[in-house]
Design an enzyme around this catalytic site. Sequence first.
Site, short mmCIF file in Angstrom:
data_model
loop_
_atom_site.label_atom_id
_atom_site.label_comp_id
_atom_site.label_asym_id
_atom_site.label_seq_id
_atom_site.Cartn_x
_atom_site.Cartn_y
_atom_site.Cartn_z
N GLU A 1 -4.85 -5.46 -9.78
CA GLU A 1 -4.88 -6.51 -10.81
C GLU A 1 -4.47 -7.87 -10.25
O GLU A 1 -3.81 -8.67 -10.92
CB GLU A 1 -4.04 -6.11 -12.02
N ARG B 1 26.46 12.95 -2.47
CA ARG B 1 26.50 13.05 -1.01
C ARG B 1 27.85 12.57 -0.47
O ARG B 1 28.33 11.50 -0.83
CB ARG B 1 25.37 12.19 -0.43
N GLY C 1 18.99 8.17 3.29
CA GLY C 1 19.03 8.46 4.71
C GLY C 1 17.83 9.30 5.13
O GLY C 1 16.72 9.14 4.60
N ASP D 1 -4.47 -11.56 -18.46
CA ASP D 1 -3.28 -12.13 -19.08
C ASP D 1 -2.54 -11.08 -19.91
O ASP D 1 -1.30 -11.12 -20.02
CB ASP D 1 -3.66 -13.30 -19.99
N LEU E 1 -14.50 -4.22 -12.29
CA LEU E 1 -14.63 -5.62 -11.87
C LEU E 1 -14.82 -5.73 -10.36
O LEU E 1 -15.76 -6.36 -9.89
CB LEU E 1 -13.40 -6.42 -12.31
N SER E 2 -13.94 -5.10 -9.59
CA SER E 2 -13.92 -5.27 -8.13
C SER E 2 -15.10 -4.62 -7.43
O SER E 2 -15.68 -3.64 -7.91
CB SER E 2 -12.63 -4.68 -7.56
N ARG F 1 -1.64 -7.72 -16.91
CA ARG F 1 -0.73 -7.85 -15.78
C ARG F 1 0.71 -7.47 -16.15
O ARG F 1 1.41 -6.89 -15.32
CB ARG F 1 -0.81 -9.26 -15.19
N THR G 1 -3.64 -9.42 -6.11
CA THR G 1 -2.54 -9.32 -5.15
C THR G 1 -1.44 -10.33 -5.50
O THR G 1 -1.69 -11.32 -6.20
CB THR G 1 -3.03 -9.62 -3.72
N THR H 1 -9.95 2.70 -11.09
CA THR H 1 -8.88 3.64 -11.41
C THR H 1 -9.29 4.58 -12.54
O THR H 1 -9.87 4.16 -13.54
CB THR H 1 -7.61 2.87 -11.82
#
Length: 384
Positions: free
Chosen positions: A368, A272, A344, A244, A129-130, A247, A370, A162
């Site tokens: 999918e 730790r 840490g 729909d 799509l993009s 996502r 922002t 992807t």
Amino acid sequence: MSNNAVPYGLTEEHEAVREAVREIAEREIAPFAAEVDAESRYPVEAQKALTAAGFHATHVPEAYGGEGADAIATCIVIEEVARVDVSASLIPAVNKLGSVPVILSASEDLKQRVLPSIAAGDAMISYGLSEREAGSDAAAMRTRARLEGDTWVLNGTKAWITNASVSEWFTVMAVTDPEKGASGISAFVVHRDDPGFAVGPKEKKMGIKGSPTCELYFTDCTIPADRIVGEPGTGFKTALRTLDFTRPTIGAQAVGVAQGALDAAIAYTKDRRQFGSAVSDFQGVQFMLADMDMKIQAARHLVYVAAAAGEQGSPDVTRVSAAAKAFASDTAMQVTTDAVQLFGGAGYTQDFPVERMMRDAKITQIYEGTNQVQRMVIARSLLR
């Protein structure tokens, strides 16, 4: 706008799926996750394991040789794989993203040609799509398709695709009538071997390094006329409907990586010792762990609600799916960042998985749609 809650319930089958996928993920995917990230290589071990167990594309209907799993079961698969390796979770996630337009809108003949190979694990499918200049504004795409006799001819470039270098099939959106704006966009199924089609080199990315992200090039790419998905001009509507249903899978991915980071943080802080006590004994640390868990639980439930909304045909599916994706991915980013903090200095090194999880989590706020776009979708639904 409806304010009716979408009911869902986890069945014994859902829990059995979770147990089975978690066992596979921990035994056959987790041991390779750091290597996959360090070498930016495709997680072949994960693909083999998921395919052997039937978890690579659980959403494909039984009529096409698939498992016919519901949306919650598919989310659970993605969540449990993402818990150990987000890159590997894109195998079932992208198979769903690429094939949902076919399931929703393609002719029966086209479904029969494409879906059985995905269900069998013989092929994977990506979603195109993009474009570089058409990301959030997807309707501004420049890729064109024209009908010549009994073939469609495609020209243009798709970006951020992807799993592009490992897929055989591609669902691609292209403009067929420039005068009609979004209503002039159509969807097509392209095969890797189609003349005039090529996959570009892999992008160098911050995270999900095991998932190859590439451009797609169409240079007078010719495909049979019957490889159009639905009627001409319906592609953009199909793309929006697809989101729909998909996502929530990004939300599931986000929940998974957040849970993995929390699990790692709990184990580390219990082991730790500082000032003569386990780090987990300090109240400030306990509050951080509690907040992480609360947010993950809330995100998980919202993702399952969104998945159920799609299954039930809820009128609120667009809003709820956007909310699930945005909330879960924001949660993942915060939880993984907190996990690094709890480790840490060690958390900032590649000796522990949380720095990878933090890098991997970031993309869930971006692809999918922002999270800024998700908030626009939610607001429009509220104000309609």
